[in-house]
Design a protein around this motif. Sequence first.
Motif, PDB file in Angstrom:
ATOM      1  N   PRO A 188       0.810  -1.233   0.000  1.00 30.03           N
ATOM      2  CA  PRO A 188       0.000   0.000   0.000  1.00 30.03           C
ATOM      3  C   PRO A 188       0.836   1.273   0.000  1.00 30.03           C
ATOM      4  O   PRO A 188       0.451   2.272  -0.614  1.00 30.03           O
ATOM      5  CB  PRO A 188      -0.830  -0.134   1.283  1.00 30.03           C
ATOM      6  N   ASP A 189       1.960   1.268   0.700  1.00 27.22           N
ATOM      7  CA  ASP A 189       2.796   2.477   0.776  1.00 27.22           C
ATOM      8  C   ASP A 189       3.507   2.778  -0.545  1.00 27.22           C
ATOM      9  O   ASP A 189       3.997   3.896  -0.744  1.00 27.22           O
ATOM     10  CB  ASP A 189       3.840   2.330   1.885  1.00 27.22           C
ATOM     11  N   ASP A 190       3.607   1.789  -1.443  1.00 27.30           N
ATOM     12  CA  ASP A 190       4.330   1.976  -2.707  1.00 27.30           C
ATOM     13  C   ASP A 190       3.397   2.230  -3.887  1.00 27.30           C
ATOM     14  O   ASP A 190       3.856   2.596  -4.970  1.00 27.30           O
ATOM     15  CB  ASP A 190       5.177   0.734  -3.019  1.00 27.30           C
ATOM     16  N   SER A 211      10.594   0.979 -11.669  1.00 29.09           N
ATOM     17  CA  SER A 211      10.022   1.156 -10.330  1.00 29.09           C
ATOM     18  C   SER A 211      10.613   0.143  -9.363  1.00 29.09           C
ATOM     19  O   SER A 211      10.725  -1.040  -9.686  1.00 29.09           O
ATOM     20  CB  SER A 211       8.497   0.990 -10.380  1.00 29.09           C
ATOM     21  N   GLU A 212      10.998   0.614  -8.191  1.00 38.66           N
ATOM     22  CA  GLU A 212      11.384  -0.255  -7.093  1.00 38.66           C
ATOM     23  C   GLU A 212      10.263  -0.239  -6.070  1.00 38.66           C
ATOM     24  O   GLU A 212       9.901   0.827  -5.553  1.00 38.66           O
ATOM     25  CB  GLU A 212      12.690   0.221  -6.440  1.00 38.66           C
ATOM     26  N   HIS A 213       9.675  -1.392  -5.806  1.00 37.85           N
ATOM     27  CA  HIS A 213       8.567  -1.451  -4.859  1.00 37.85           C
ATOM     28  C   HIS A 213       8.487  -2.848  -4.250  1.00 37.85           C
ATOM     29  O   HIS A 213       9.226  -3.752  -4.636  1.00 37.85           O
ATOM     30  CB  HIS A 213       7.242  -1.093  -5.540  1.00 37.85           C
ATOM     31  N   ARG A 214       7.567  -3.001  -3.321  1.00 38.72           N
ATOM     32  CA  ARG A 214       7.418  -4.270  -2.628  1.00 38.72           C
ATOM     33  C   ARG A 214       6.185  -5.015  -3.140  1.00 38.72           C
ATOM     34  O   ARG A 214       5.144  -4.398  -3.360  1.00 38.72           O
ATOM     35  CB  ARG A 214       7.292  -4.031  -1.117  1.00 38.72           C
ATOM     36  N   LEU A 215       6.336  -6.346  -3.294  1.00 39.31           N
ATOM     37  CA  LEU A 215       5.233  -7.211  -3.696  1.00 39.31           C
ATOM     38  C   LEU A 215       5.051  -8.306  -2.648  1.00 39.31           C
ATOM     39  O   LEU A 215       6.028  -8.813  -2.087  1.00 39.31           O
ATOM     40  CB  LEU A 215       5.504  -7.855  -5.056  1.00 39.31           C
ATOM     41  N   LYS A 216       3.795  -8.667  -2.412  1.00 43.72           N
ATOM     42  CA  LYS A 216       3.492  -9.691  -1.409  1.00 43.72           C
ATOM     43  C   LYS A 216       3.767 -11.076  -1.992  1.00 43.72           C
ATOM     44  O   LYS A 216       3.350 -11.406  -3.095  1.00 43.72           O
ATOM     45  CB  LYS A 216       2.030  -9.597  -0.959  1.00 43.72           C
TER      46      LYS A 216
END
Length: 675
Positions: A188-190, A211-216
């Motif tokens: 959510p923050d990304d 893009s650098e982001h987090r995935l579940k």
Amino acid sequence: MACIENFHQSIVDNMINGYVCFKGIADEEGVLTDYQIVQVNPAFQAMLGLKAADITGRRIGIAFSSLIPETVNIISVFNQIAQAGSRKTYEQYSQSLKKWYWVFAYSPQPEYVIVMLTDITRLKQTEENLRESEAMWKFALEGSGDGVWDWDYARKYIFYSRQWKAILGHTDDEISSSIDEWDSRIHPDDRTEVYENLEKHLKGETHYYNSEHRLKCKDGRYKWVLDRGLVVSRDCDGNPLRIIGTKSDISARKRIENVLQREEENFRNFFNTVDEFLFVLDQQGIINKVNQAVLDRLGYKEDELVGQSILFIHPLESRDEAKNILAGIIQGQEINSLIPLVSKNGAIIPVETRAVKGYWSGEKVLFGFSKDISHITLSEAKYSRAFYHNGSLMSISTLDEGKYLEVNDSFCEKLGYRREEILGFTSLELGIYSSQTERDQIKDALMTQGRVRDYEIIVTSKNGQKLVGIASMDLIKVQSEEYLLTIVNDITERRRMSEELQKKNRQLEKINSILKLQATTDSLTQLFNHRHTMESLQSEIKRAYRYHHPLSIMMMDLDHFKKVNDIYGHQVGDEVLITTAQIIKNNLRNVDIAGRYGGEEFLLILPQTDLQNSLQVAQRIRLQIEQANFKQQDLKITISIGVAQYNDEDMEHFIKRVDSLLYLAKNNGRNRIEA
């Protein structure tokens, strides 16, 4: 009855499919053991290169022995069809003809089998080319360890590779081809930043999506990924159609960054306890901070050094060389320097210096580490571990004569020499480098610049093998003597792979060009096909509506074309269509679009053309078709044409209106134009 038989025979003879009729041959017990050829059509003879007179009345095994070695299997299949009165379709490859055929076999009555053949060799080749092209880039990307995604933007379909799913801990069958599979996993923050980056690229504001982001992951934990993509195709209005990208697991890198951030404070604390000279420089080489060892050994106070260029503490005669080295470090090169430092009282301190990029108080800086090597002799420097075990080819030679004083293990191994075969000889005597002229040029550059960087050179091994290398040369000073340090990185394999990749890319571009042409062109007339023509018309309507330009279209239909096929045959009919298409193309501009709308119907699109000018074009086409000559001297062709100008209407109504005008031309006597 005779009329009906002639009609049916005409159909068989004029089919583009191969046709052959078999009659079963039974033994004394009534079991079908073979089949006799009763009838074949011209298309069948052309496909297999056989003549009807040579095979009619013969058995399968005799007639087709060179083309179909598996005769027993075919007889078994025919028996099943003939006895059950069923039908069967399959693909058959002829090894001798090197062709693929689609086979449709059925039994019209007991003991008889009819076989229809269609040559699908080009289709098979096209399918194979598509599979190879698609597999090539996916395999190349997957081979790097990255996940691959391929987004059909218009159809809202996205392909996730096996590695893409594996990065998140999923198997291949656990993730569908929905965009939600990616969207639902974004932290959510990304989310906001991810979609901002994606939207900018889709609009064409950036060259690529990054893009650098987090995935579940499957286990509920989040993993950091680097997502990169590129729009590879857009429609005529610039809207994205297809986006291809990769996903890399950067969790380890992120963990390291966090550790470095936490340990920065520890670094500051230990900064002043190190015995080596430590400098913190800004990106122009200005001193921001020094450790206590610098102050103690060089005799300066901190405020005397902070704000000064690092060149301030180098001897005057070495500052030009130091300036060049500093420029290289700022540009990101990894350089070890042996330029000495000078203390406040003028004492020269020999040092070995290296610099790395980093952060200090949140700002990008250079960290300089200078080690006092006053006590190190030339012999100890030569035999240092870093020199001998370096993967690059390294050598130390005299500057004037170029005699080798020392070489490392890689130098000996890659060039096939023993160390004693090299030391005391020059590169020219051994034939390692090309010429004295080239060496003199390198020497001149060294004397003026103090070093040479990224110089491409050909190195010859003892057995004559040529290696491509990227060379760096530095002047090193030991007391009052100057020596040449040469480092060569072998790029032979990398160059070969680069050339091979360029070759593969050229092949892929050629294949893609062919596939694009096949996808938009009618194979017989070489005009655009129906789908591409309609897409082009939709685009031209949008453009005419937006800029208020005139737009006209023509719907054309050959008069009495069915009679041509019935009287002269389909080959002549094809010749008429090809000739008509060529006449149409000869009368159009480069911006005009001509397409095969149906069997003998054509649709012409004339951008920025009003009705009056369109009628002139239509009249030229009508007259030239009427005057066209064919091999059949009694064959004359005419065409009926409907012409309409765009009137701010949708495409369906526009087409319907010009189609009505075409039928009006037909009803009013044909070989005429209605507008």
